[in-house]
Design a protein around this motif. Structure first.
Motif, mmCIF file in Angstrom:
data_model
loop_
_atom_site.group_PDB
_atom_site.id
_atom_site.type_symbol
_atom_site.label_atom_id
_atom_site.label_comp_id
_atom_site.label_asym_id
_atom_site.label_seq_id
_atom_site.Cartn_x
_atom_site.Cartn_y
_atom_site.Cartn_z
ATOM 1 N N GLU A 237 0.832 -1.213 0.000
ATOM 2 C CA GLU A 237 0.000 0.000 0.000
ATOM 3 C C GLU A 237 0.860 1.253 0.000
ATOM 4 N N VAL A 238 1.949 1.223 0.741
ATOM 5 C CA VAL A 238 2.864 2.368 0.782
ATOM 6 C C VAL A 238 3.539 2.539 -0.584
ATOM 7 N N ILE A 239 3.930 1.426 -1.174
ATOM 8 C CA ILE A 239 4.573 1.475 -2.492
ATOM 9 C C ILE A 239 3.627 2.077 -3.522
ATOM 10 N N MET A 240 2.387 1.595 -3.555
ATOM 11 C CA MET A 240 1.419 2.102 -4.530
ATOM 12 C C MET A 240 1.122 3.584 -4.303
ATOM 13 N N ALA A 241 1.054 3.990 -3.044
ATOM 14 C CA ALA A 241 0.796 5.402 -2.742
ATOM 15 C C ALA A 241 1.939 6.274 -3.264
ATOM 16 N N ALA A 242 3.166 5.809 -3.070
ATOM 17 C CA ALA A 242 4.328 6.562 -3.548
ATOM 18 C C ALA A 242 4.319 6.664 -5.069
ATOM 19 N N LEU A 243 3.987 5.570 -5.741
ATOM 20 C CA LEU A 243 3.990 5.557 -7.200
ATOM 21 C C LEU A 243 2.852 6.384 -7.789
ATOM 22 N N ARG A 244 1.731 6.455 -7.073
ATOM 23 C CA ARG A 244 0.627 7.308 -7.525
ATOM 24 C C ARG A 244 1.033 8.773 -7.499
ATOM 25 N N GLN A 245 1.852 9.121 -6.498
ATOM 26 C CA GLN A 245 2.275 10.519 -6.346
ATOM 27 C C GLN A 245 3.423 10.884 -7.283
ATOM 28 N N ASN A 246 4.301 9.913 -7.530
ATOM 29 C CA ASN A 246 5.460 10.188 -8.387
ATOM 30 C C ASN A 246 5.949 8.868 -8.998
ATOM 31 N N GLY A 247 5.715 8.701 -10.287
ATOM 32 C CA GLY A 247 6.106 7.457 -10.945
ATOM 33 C C GLY A 247 7.585 7.164 -10.844
ATOM 34 N N SER A 248 8.398 8.218 -10.727
ATOM 35 C CA SER A 248 9.850 8.022 -10.630
ATOM 36 C C SER A 248 10.263 7.356 -9.325
ATOM 37 N N ALA A 249 9.342 7.270 -8.383
ATOM 38 C CA ALA A 249 9.636 6.564 -7.134
ATOM 39 C C ALA A 249 9.928 5.085 -7.420
ATOM 40 N N LEU A 250 9.583 4.624 -8.609
ATOM 41 C CA LEU A 250 9.905 3.251 -8.996
ATOM 42 C C LEU A 250 11.412 3.008 -8.905
ATOM 43 N N SER A 251 12.191 4.054 -9.130
ATOM 44 C CA SER A 251 13.655 3.936 -9.072
ATOM 45 C C SER A 251 14.158 3.640 -7.667
ATOM 46 N N LEU A 252 13.311 3.873 -6.666
ATOM 47 C CA LEU A 252 13.708 3.677 -5.271
ATOM 48 C C LEU A 252 13.384 2.275 -4.759
ATOM 49 N N LEU A 253 12.597 1.539 -5.523
ATOM 50 C CA LEU A 253 12.214 0.193 -5.093
ATOM 51 C C LEU A 253 13.373 -0.778 -5.251
ATOM 52 N N GLU A 254 13.350 -1.815 -4.436
ATOM 53 C CA GLU A 254 14.323 -2.894 -4.597
ATOM 54 C C GLU A 254 14.181 -3.444 -6.016
ATOM 55 N N HIS A 255 15.287 -3.871 -6.598
ATOM 56 C CA HIS A 255 15.242 -4.366 -7.976
ATOM 57 C C HIS A 255 14.244 -5.499 -8.152
ATOM 58 N N SER A 256 14.104 -6.323 -7.150
ATOM 59 C CA SER A 256 13.166 -7.455 -7.255
ATOM 60 C C SER A 256 11.715 -6.981 -7.380
ATOM 61 N N LEU A 257 11.420 -5.760 -6.889
ATOM 62 C CA LEU A 257 10.062 -5.232 -6.953
ATOM 63 C C LEU A 257 9.775 -4.531 -8.281
ATOM 64 N N ARG A 258 10.805 -4.203 -9.027
ATOM 65 C CA ARG A 258 10.622 -3.473 -10.288
ATOM 66 C C ARG A 258 10.137 -4.371 -11.421
ATOM 67 N N SER A 259 10.016 -5.651 -11.129
ATOM 68 C CA SER A 259 9.441 -6.579 -12.118
ATOM 69 C C SER A 259 7.972 -6.839 -11.812
ATOM 70 N N ALA B 38 8.961 6.669 -16.392
ATOM 71 C CA ALA B 38 9.342 5.772 -15.296
ATOM 72 C C ALA B 38 9.602 4.365 -15.817
ATOM 73 N N LEU B 39 9.210 4.102 -17.043
ATOM 74 C CA LEU B 39 9.458 2.799 -17.661
ATOM 75 C C LEU B 39 10.943 2.442 -17.626
ATOM 76 N N LYS B 40 11.800 3.454 -17.645
ATOM 77 C CA LYS B 40 13.247 3.177 -17.656
ATOM 78 C C LYS B 40 13.714 2.504 -16.371
ATOM 79 N N PHE B 41 12.930 2.591 -15.308
ATOM 80 C CA PHE B 41 13.320 1.970 -14.036
ATOM 81 C C PHE B 41 12.764 0.560 -13.884
ATOM 82 N N ALA B 42 11.918 0.162 -14.818
ATOM 83 C CA ALA B 42 11.277 -1.153 -14.736
ATOM 84 C C ALA B 42 12.223 -2.256 -15.190
ATOM 85 N N ASP B 43 11.938 -3.460 -14.753
ATOM 86 C CA ASP B 43 12.697 -4.624 -15.194
ATOM 87 C C ASP B 43 12.612 -4.708 -16.719
ATOM 88 N N ALA B 44 13.711 -5.081 -17.371
ATOM 89 C CA ALA B 44 13.798 -5.090 -18.836
ATOM 90 C C ALA B 44 12.703 -5.913 -19.500
#
Length: 198
Positions: free
Chosen positions: A20-42, A57-63
């Motif tokens: 829930e915290v992760i989704m709230a952060a991403l709703r406010q700023n998609g670039s927060a994806l860069s702050l997630l653990e790599h395992s969560l970016r997939s 923010a797609l650039k921070f997502a798993d390939a």
């Protein structure tokens, strides 16, 4: 979570793992994806939320998610540049790229070179958005015959031709010969030098 999703980085380890915290952060700023653990970016749900807020923010997502057609389409909806982050096979897919061009002609500049140089594809793109011609291959924009062909589909294509073609009085005459309407005569006249007539 504060109103700035980037504050996620200051949360405790426990909170940073809370969906829930992760989704709230991403709703406010998609670039927060860069702050997630790599395992969560997939995690597709997280990435979808991020690119919905900020397509780049797609650039921070798993390939592997750069190949996800629907996810990339969402990213492109608010940021056409997101196409350049997509997997090559999506950037080469005529149907996928054309869908983006129909929404925003500038999408063409992020398409694969093989589409930017494909005459048939560019002609279809000009019908969807004349802006796309401005991002097609320079060789096409400097081809007088091709520019005239584009003008049959949208007379304002001339604006995106290379300067030597755009300002060529003989091309202006040919353009008016193929479409001698007041609109085209006026439009072509905007590119003529005051010292030159048709």
């Amino acid at each position: 979570m504060s109103s700035d999703g980037m504050a996620y980085q200051y949360a405790s380890r426990r909170l940073r793992a809370d969906p829930e915290v992760i989704m709230a952060a991403l709703r406010q700023n998609g670039s927060a994806l860069s702050l997630l653990e790599h395992s969560l970016r997939s995690n597709r749900d997280y990435v979808l939320q991020a690119v919905s807020q900020n397509g780049m923010a797609l650039k921070f997502a798993d390939a592997k998610l750069h190949m996800d057609r629907d996810l990339v389409r969402v990213a492109m909806k608010n940021e056409p540049r997101a196409l350049r982050l997509a997997h090559q096979w999506l950037r080469e897919d005529p149907e996928f790229v054309m869908d983006g061009i129909a929404k925003n002609g500038t999408t063409m500049q992020f398409a694969a070179e093989k589409l930017q140089t494909d005459k048939n594809f560019v002609l279809k793109a000009v019908e969807r958005s004349v802006q796309s011609f401005g991002a097609s291959a320079k060789a096409l924009r400097s081809d007088r015959k091709f520019v005239l062909e584009c003008m049959k589909r949208n007379s304002t294509s001339l604006e995106y031709a290379t300067p030597e073609v755009r300002e060529d009085p003989s091309l202006h005459a040919e353009a008016i010969q193929q479409d001698n309407t007041p609109l085209v005569r006026h439009y072509v006249g905007n590119f003529r030098s005051p010292s030159k007539g048709l």
